[in-house]
Design a protein around this motif. Structure first.
Motif: not given
Length: 482
Positions: A176, A194-196, A293, A295-297
């Motif tokens: 990611s 990139i949505e953490p 952590h 993330d959505t990528v």
């Protein structure tokens, strides 16, 4: 040609460079090797087969239908599946210690499979080397990529020396935080989001008993749902469980507030009392492991012409709450294989006159097929997080799930839940998402005013299934079950 750094020798020119020796990168190397290509895999970490694994960052995996299908296509599923522990369903643990079981599938033929991330990764690397066409190079961190000349620059982990490698094809499977994707980000037609997640995770271990037995039921995924946070546990072959605590970074109950040992001990005693008896010195274990952590990528396109391609988390990282991150990455390779068969002839090489155009078509087709489905599973994974931490202890939710099990048994093949479509079939994720929305509508209708799942109106159910769900499922020529 090769370059030498310390006691290591690295190639300067290779046929295919795979950046990242994780799960997807190692399996990609196997796929390419099976097609006759020479593959060099570059990994920033040391060889995990010879090193102690970094603690606290594994999150055990649930390998299911899509992942198994990818393994089958290269003939290694038997070796891998010897290492799994079947999980028949979820076991919810209340604050008071009450247990509630929820099966995954319509019957015992549908189940998940717990496997160690590190153990699987080691197996895949060894399977890749066994082809005789794959070489791994460790302690090399990708820092730059020149797509015009297909050169990737690596930094050697110990000496910090820069190593340049030219290849005919670059596969970016470096996770990611992908360096290959970062290099693509400066290109005019490339977009990336990139949505953490505002939640982190920390691993704990429930050890085996002195005799090597499991302390709790080994054939389920254990969940301690607590509303704004939760803990899960998946079984390991050695009798232990890998536990993962998911919690906000900030807030009244968060990683921000749990910084002192007395506070951590009080937290577990109050919210996870039955776990305290299973993990000796739980606070010490808590502080020993890092906070990870998630993330959505989402990015597109995944390729630069016919010279470079992103796959796995590098192109579509998802949070782990549907157990599909690895399965989705492996499915990239199933679809890659299908695209290869359609766009490249048997014995295709990288040095023919038309090679770059042919590979470009392959990569563009792969991205077009995968992008909508990867976006769908990313959304469903985020939704499933809410379900796991908030809803699995809700009586209304449990009633709806009980009704759903009845519908799956009474209308086999006609009513298929979103979970079953995602986990126990190879139906595109987007279709599973669309069907799941309709399933929720059907359950809401049938559960209105219902006190007991056994009293569900099956005649009404059949009408709803035929009129609303069937048209979506019939779009798929076959529902390939596990």
């Amino acid at each position: 040609m090769s370059s030498k750094s310390g006691s290591d020798t690295y190639p300067e020119n290779v046929e295919i460079a795979v950046v990242g020796a994780g799960l997807v990168g190692s399996l990609a190397a196997i796929y390419l090797a099976k097609k006759g290509f020479e593959v060099d895999v570059f990994e920033r970490r040391p060889d995990m087969r010879n090193q102690e694994i970094e603690a606290g960052r594994s999150i055990n995996l649930n390998i299911s239908c899509r992942g198994i299908e990818a393994l089958k296509r290269v003939g290694i599923q038997e070796n891998i599946m010897r290492e799994v522990i079947p999980m028949k369903g979820r076991m919810m643990h209340s604050r008071e210690g009450t247990l509630t079981y929820q099966p995954y599938g319509k019957d015992d033929s549908e189940f998940g499979n717990s496997i160690s991330r590190a153990g699987l990764n080691k197996l895949l690397m060894s399977e890749a080397e066994a082809t005789g066409k794959v070489r791994f190079h460790f302690n090399l961190k990708a820092i730059l990529a020149d797509f015009e000349n297909n050169i990737v620059v690596f930094e050697q982990g110990h000496t910090k020396e820069k190593i340049s490698v030219r290849s005919k094809l670059v596969i970016g499977s470096d996770g990611s935080a992908s360096a290959i994707r970062n290099a693509m980000s400066v290109l005019d037609d490339f977009s990336c989001d990139i949505e953490p997640l505002t939640y982190g995770y920390k691993e704990l271990i429930i050890p085996a008993t002195a005799s090597g037995d499991f302390q709790i039921d080994k054939n389920v995924l254990h969940i301690w749902p607590r509303g704004n946070y939760m803990l899960i546990a998946l079984p390991n072959f050695d009798g232990s469980f890998t536990c993962t605590l998911f919690m906000p970074y900030e807030g009244d109950i968060s990683f921000e507030t749990l910084t002192e040992k007395p506070a951590v001990e009080s937290f577990f005693k109050e919210h996870f009392a039955d776990l305290v008896s299973l993990i000796p010195n739980i606070a010490d274990v808590y502080f020993a492991n890092p906070t990870g952590h998630m993330d959505t990528v989402r990015c597109y396109p995944w390729n630069v012409g016919g010279r470079s391609l992103l796959i796995g988390d590098a192109s579509h990282g998802v949070v782990p709450f549907f157990g599909q991150g690895m399965n989705c990455g492996f499915e990239d390779l199933t679809i890659f294989d299908q695209c290869f068969e359609e766009h490249l002839a048997e014995g295709a090489r990288l040095d023919s006159l038309d090679a770059e155009d042919d590979w470009k078509l392959l990569f563009e087709d792969l991205g077009a097929r995968r992008k909508p489905n990867c976006d769908s599973i990313a959304q469903m994974a985020q939704e499933n997080f809410v379900e796991m931490r908030d809803k699995v202890a809700d009586p209304k939710f449990l009633l709806a799930k009980a009704v759903e099990k009845i519908l799956e048994k009474k209308f086999p093949g006609a009513y298929i839940s979103r979970y079953s479509l995602v986990t126990f079939s190879n139906v595109p994720y987007k279709t599973a998402q669309e069907a799941g929305i309709i399933c929720d509508e059907i359950l809401e209708d049938l559960c209105f005013g219902l006190q007991s799942a056994e009293d569900v109106d099956l005649e009404r159910a059949e009408i709803l299934i035929t009129s609303k769900l069937a048209p979506v499922l019939q779009k798929e020529p076959a529902l390939s079950s596990k």
